[in-house]
Motif scaffolding. Structure first.
Motif, PDB file in Angstrom:
ATOM      1  N   UNK A  58    -102.982 -32.487  -0.840  1.00  0.00           N
ATOM      2  CA  UNK A  58    -103.523 -31.891   0.382  1.00  0.00           C
ATOM      3  C   UNK A  58    -103.463 -30.369   0.337  1.00  0.00           C
ATOM      4  N   UNK A  59    -102.499 -29.807  -0.370  1.00  0.00           N
ATOM      5  CA  UNK A  59    -102.386 -28.348  -0.438  1.00  0.00           C
ATOM      6  C   UNK A  59    -103.272 -27.730  -1.518  1.00  0.00           C
ATOM      7  N   UNK A  60    -103.849 -28.518  -2.383  1.00  0.00           N
ATOM      8  CA  UNK A  60    -104.723 -27.973  -3.422  1.00  0.00           C
ATOM      9  C   UNK A  60    -105.942 -27.284  -2.833  1.00  0.00           C
ATOM     10  N   UNK A  61    -106.483 -27.826  -1.761  1.00  0.00           N
ATOM     11  CA  UNK A  61    -107.681 -27.247  -1.163  1.00  0.00           C
ATOM     12  C   UNK A  61    -107.407 -25.847  -0.624  1.00  0.00           C
ATOM     13  N   UNK A  79    -115.000 -26.253  -7.340  1.00  0.00           N
ATOM     14  CA  UNK A  79    -115.284 -27.403  -6.482  1.00  0.00           C
ATOM     15  C   UNK A  79    -115.478 -28.678  -7.273  1.00  0.00           C
ATOM     16  N   UNK A  80    -116.197 -28.565  -8.385  1.00  0.00           N
ATOM     17  CA  UNK A  80    -116.415 -29.746  -9.235  1.00  0.00           C
ATOM     18  C   UNK A  80    -115.098 -30.233  -9.829  1.00  0.00           C
ATOM     19  N   UNK A  81    -114.282 -29.296 -10.307  1.00  0.00           N
ATOM     20  CA  UNK A  81    -112.992 -29.697 -10.896  1.00  0.00           C
ATOM     21  C   UNK A  81    -112.078 -30.344  -9.858  1.00  0.00           C
ATOM     22  N   UNK A  82    -112.064 -29.800  -8.644  1.00  0.00           N
ATOM     23  CA  UNK A  82    -111.227 -30.390  -7.607  1.00  0.00           C
ATOM     24  C   UNK A  82    -111.728 -31.767  -7.191  1.00  0.00           C
ATOM     25  N   UNK A  83    -113.047 -31.948  -7.148  1.00  0.00           N
ATOM     26  CA  UNK A  83    -113.584 -33.276  -6.825  1.00  0.00           C
ATOM     27  C   UNK A  83    -113.210 -34.286  -7.905  1.00  0.00           C
ATOM     28  N   UNK A  84    -113.319 -33.880  -9.166  1.00  0.00           N
ATOM     29  CA  UNK A  84    -112.919 -34.778 -10.256  1.00  0.00           C
ATOM     30  C   UNK A  84    -111.427 -35.094 -10.181  1.00  0.00           C
ATOM     31  N   UNK A 116     -93.503 -49.349  -3.708  1.00  0.00           N
ATOM     32  CA  UNK A 116     -94.939 -49.582  -3.642  1.00  0.00           C
ATOM     33  C   UNK A 116     -95.669 -48.566  -2.766  1.00  0.00           C
ATOM     34  N   UNK A 117     -94.990 -47.856  -1.914  1.00  0.00           N
ATOM     35  CA  UNK A 117     -95.655 -46.876  -1.037  1.00  0.00           C
ATOM     36  C   UNK A 117     -95.981 -45.575  -1.758  1.00  0.00           C
ATOM     37  N   UNK A 118     -95.409 -45.335  -2.905  1.00  0.00           N
ATOM     38  CA  UNK A 118     -95.684 -44.092  -3.640  1.00  0.00           C
ATOM     39  C   UNK A 118     -97.171 -43.952  -3.966  1.00  0.00           C
ATOM     40  N   UNK A 119     -97.856 -45.003  -4.473  1.00  0.00           N
ATOM     41  CA  UNK A 119     -99.293 -44.839  -4.713  1.00  0.00           C
ATOM     42  C   UNK A 119    -100.106 -44.614  -3.439  1.00  0.00           C
ATOM     43  N   UNK A 120     -99.614 -45.095  -2.309  1.00  0.00           N
ATOM     44  CA  UNK A 120    -100.322 -44.851  -1.048  1.00  0.00           C
ATOM     45  C   UNK A 120    -100.276 -43.368  -0.686  1.00  0.00           C
ATOM     46  N   UNK A 121     -99.166 -42.707  -0.980  1.00  0.00           N
ATOM     47  CA  UNK A 121     -99.086 -41.266  -0.769  1.00  0.00           C
ATOM     48  C   UNK A 121    -100.057 -40.524  -1.664  1.00  0.00           C
ATOM     49  N   UNK A 122    -100.179 -40.978  -2.903  1.00  0.00           N
ATOM     50  CA  UNK A 122    -101.140 -40.395  -3.842  1.00  0.00           C
ATOM     51  C   UNK A 122    -102.560 -40.605  -3.347  1.00  0.00           C
ATOM     52  N   UNK A 123    -102.870 -41.822  -2.895  1.00  0.00           N
ATOM     53  CA  UNK A 123    -104.216 -42.113  -2.407  1.00  0.00           C
ATOM     54  C   UNK A 123    -104.554 -41.281  -1.171  1.00  0.00           C
ATOM     55  N   UNK A 124    -103.653 -41.227  -0.214  1.00  0.00           N
ATOM     56  CA  UNK A 124    -103.938 -40.481   1.013  1.00  0.00           C
ATOM     57  C   UNK A 124    -104.115 -38.994   0.743  1.00  0.00           C
ATOM     58  N   UNK A 125    -103.307 -38.423  -0.146  1.00  0.00           N
ATOM     59  CA  UNK A 125    -103.448 -37.019  -0.487  1.00  0.00           C
ATOM     60  C   UNK A 125    -104.745 -36.734  -1.215  1.00  0.00           C
ATOM     61  N   UNK A 126    -105.100 -37.586  -2.183  1.00  0.00           N
ATOM     62  CA  UNK A 126    -106.337 -37.392  -2.941  1.00  0.00           C
ATOM     63  C   UNK A 126    -107.554 -37.596  -2.049  1.00  0.00           C
ATOM     64  N   UNK A 127    -107.494 -38.561  -1.154  1.00  0.00           N
ATOM     65  CA  UNK A 127    -108.624 -38.787  -0.257  1.00  0.00           C
ATOM     66  C   UNK A 127    -108.763 -37.657   0.759  1.00  0.00           C
ATOM     67  N   UNK A 128    -107.652 -37.091   1.180  1.00  0.00           N
ATOM     68  CA  UNK A 128    -107.698 -35.934   2.070  1.00  0.00           C
ATOM     69  C   UNK A 128    -108.356 -34.750   1.371  1.00  0.00           C
TER      70      UNK A 128
END
Length: 136
Positions: A58-61, A79-84, A116-128
């Motif tokens: 979330x802080x990458x943006x 922008x392209x690199x961050x989307x990838x 098992x919640x660790x990947x959910x944190x990864x998913x939510x951050x990447x989707x954000x």
């Protein structure tokens, strides 16, 4: 097209954060095969891993927007690199979830599912990150 908006992501982040905390406390209380010191370290590692992965993406943006506003090439290329990178994070979250579940079932070590919640944190951050990049 947003499937989950930013307020929903924050809501799910809090919900999975509480579930993650509960699972890690249950790990310390109920798993007696592992030393107490190792269980406490697992509690800390599970919680830090969840929050660190979410906050990293979330802080990458915000960190990259200062660099990308200088010229057009940085804006397009960055922008392209961050989307990838966000797509990589989303795919990695599904892969890690699959690995956690398959390893726990095949080795019959179900206490591995406490993280098992660790990947959910990864998913939510990447989707954000993905949402923020699409909304700019």
């Amino acid at each position: 097209m947003e499937i989950i908006n930013e307020t929903d992501i924050k809501k799910y982040y809090k919900i999975f954060g509480y579930i993650n905390l509960i699972f890690s406390i249950l790990l310390v209380i109920f798993i007696r095969k592992i030393d107490l010191k190792e269980r406490i370290f697992a509690l800390i590692a599970i919680n830090v891993g969840y929050h660190m992965l979410y906050l990293f993406f979330t802080n990458l943006y915000g960190d990259s927007s200062r660099m990308r506003m200088n010229n057009k090439f940085n804006n397009i290329g960055g922008g392209i690199m961050l989307k990838l990178f966000s797509v990589f994070g989303i795919i990695s979250s599904f892969t890690i979830t699959y690995i956690f579940i398959s390893k726990a079932i095949s080795e019959k070590e179900y206490y591995g599912l406490f993280g098992i919640c660790i990947p959910f944190g990864l998913f939510l951050g990447a989707y954000s990150l993905w949402n923020k990049l699409n909304n700019e």
